[in-house]
Scaffold this motif. Structure first.
Motif, PDB file in Angstrom:
ATOM      1  N   LEU A   1      14.610  29.990  58.048  1.00 21.65           N
ATOM      2  CA  LEU A   1      14.209  28.736  57.476  1.00 21.65           C
ATOM      3  C   LEU A   1      15.455  27.674  57.330  1.00 21.65           C
ATOM      4  O   LEU A   1      15.429  25.881  57.283  1.00 21.65           O
ATOM      5  CB  LEU A   1      14.130  29.196  55.654  1.00 21.65           C
ATOM      6  CG  LEU A   1      12.841  29.971  55.402  1.00 21.65           C
ATOM      7  CD1 LEU A   1      13.789  30.714  54.076  1.00 21.65           C
ATOM      8  CD2 LEU A   1      12.193  29.713  55.966  1.00 21.65           C
ATOM      9  N   GLY A   2      16.249  28.459  57.745  1.00 17.38           N
ATOM     10  CA  GLY A   2      17.772  27.029  57.948  1.00 17.38           C
ATOM     11  C   GLY A   2      17.973  26.449  56.599  1.00 17.38           C
ATOM     12  O   GLY A   2      19.618  26.023  56.202  1.00 17.38           O
ATOM     13  N   GLU A   3      17.680  27.134  54.926  1.00 15.97           N
ATOM     14  CA  GLU A   3      18.437  27.198  54.244  1.00 15.97           C
ATOM     15  C   GLU A   3      18.372  28.517  53.187  1.00 15.97           C
ATOM     16  O   GLU A   3      17.487  29.510  53.188  1.00 15.97           O
ATOM     17  CB  GLU A   3      17.778  25.567  53.275  1.00 15.97           C
ATOM     18  CG  GLU A   3      16.394  26.024  53.209  1.00 15.97           C
ATOM     19  CD  GLU A   3      16.058  25.045  52.028  1.00 15.97           C
ATOM     20  OE1 GLU A   3      16.445  23.884  51.880  1.00 15.97           O
ATOM     21  OE2 GLU A   3      15.097  25.034  51.193  1.00 15.97           O
ATOM     22  N   GLY A   4      18.499  28.580  52.183  1.00 13.20           N
ATOM     23  CA  GLY A   4      18.451  29.288  51.341  1.00 13.20           C
ATOM     24  C   GLY A   4      18.198  28.918  49.767  1.00 13.20           C
ATOM     25  O   GLY A   4      18.811  27.912  49.689  1.00 13.20           O
ATOM     26  N   PHE A   5      18.760  29.867  49.025  1.00 13.74           N
ATOM     27  CA  PHE A   5      18.340  29.428  47.606  1.00 13.74           C
ATOM     28  C   PHE A   5      19.467  30.408  46.709  1.00 13.74           C
ATOM     29  O   PHE A   5      18.862  31.851  46.697  1.00 13.74           O
ATOM     30  CB  PHE A   5      16.574  29.797  47.217  1.00 13.74           C
ATOM     31  CG  PHE A   5      16.310  29.130  46.061  1.00 13.74           C
ATOM     32  CD1 PHE A   5      16.358  27.454  45.542  1.00 13.74           C
ATOM     33  CD2 PHE A   5      16.135  29.999  44.528  1.00 13.74           C
ATOM     34  CE1 PHE A   5      15.043  26.800  44.553  1.00 13.74           C
ATOM     35  CE2 PHE A   5      15.495  28.974  43.868  1.00 13.74           C
ATOM     36  CZ  PHE A   5      15.635  27.986  44.035  1.00 13.74           C
ATOM     37  N   MET A   6      19.807  30.255  45.470  1.00  9.18           N
ATOM     38  CA  MET A   6      20.201  30.725  44.357  1.00  9.18           C
ATOM     39  C   MET A   6      20.134  30.798  43.114  1.00  9.18           C
ATOM     40  O   MET A   6      19.781  29.579  43.100  1.00  9.18           O
ATOM     41  CB  MET A   6      21.879  30.050  44.928  1.00  9.18           C
ATOM     42  CG  MET A   6      22.931  31.627  43.863  1.00  9.18           C
ATOM     43  SD  MET A   6      24.950  30.912  44.353  1.00  9.18           S
ATOM     44  CE  MET A   6      25.023  30.438  46.443  1.00  9.18           C
TER      45      MET A   6
END
Length: 164
Positions: free
Chosen positions: A113-118
């Motif tokens: 995805l190239g990104e994450g979520f927090m």
């Protein structure tokens, strides 16, 4: 003559103390957590020797978010490609509390995805904030014994030059 013998003996003794692991000891992999604008808000370092039978890293060396040191873990899983360490983490999943037990952080990151979520919560479960994050380029630091051997070699060369 006596100085070179003493130097050789001390180098031999110190290298045997500094190298209890195999010579092919794994490096420490470090990546920073970044906001979209590139501002760093955390860091994660893992020792690549700490892998389980499935190739997952289940513990960290250093884990900090928003200036808080992470202490308690309910879930931590990091994956990387051992054939391409420079690529960094390929997957990261965590559910952790900071050491002062003030905040809880839940997040994931996937290289596909190239990104994450927090998500950020208070430790009593109150939702505080959420958002995407990115990981910086990887930094690999070799084991300290490698540095010691390099310093010993330079010292030996300087000693030889001084005598010659």
């Amino acid at each position: 003559m006596l100085k070179s013998i003493l130097f050789a003996l001390s180098a031999l003794v110190l290298s045997s103390l500094a190298l209890p692991k195999t010579v092919q000891a794994a490096p420490i992999m470090t990546q920073e957590f970044l906001f979209e604008d590139g501002t760093s808000f955390g860091v994660l370092s893992v020792d690549l020797d700490n892998i389980d039978e499935f190739g997952h890293v289940l513990q960290w060396e250093t884990f900090e978010l928003f200036g808080f040191t992470i202490g308690e873990s309910f879930l931590f899983l990091a994956e990387y490609n051992p054939l391409n360490l420079a690529a960094g983490f390929t997957f990261l999943n965590f559910d952790v509390n900071d050491i002062s037990n003030s905040f809880a952080f839940q997040g994931f990151w996937d290289s596909a995805l190239g990104e994450g979520f927090m998500d950020i919560f208070s430790t009593d479960g109150q939702f505080l904030d959420a958002g995407p994050f990115y990981l910086s380029n990887v930094t690999l630091v070799s084991e300290p014994a490698t540095l010691f051997l390099m310093l010993a070699a330079v010292g030996g060369l300087l000693l030889r030059r001084r005598q010659g």
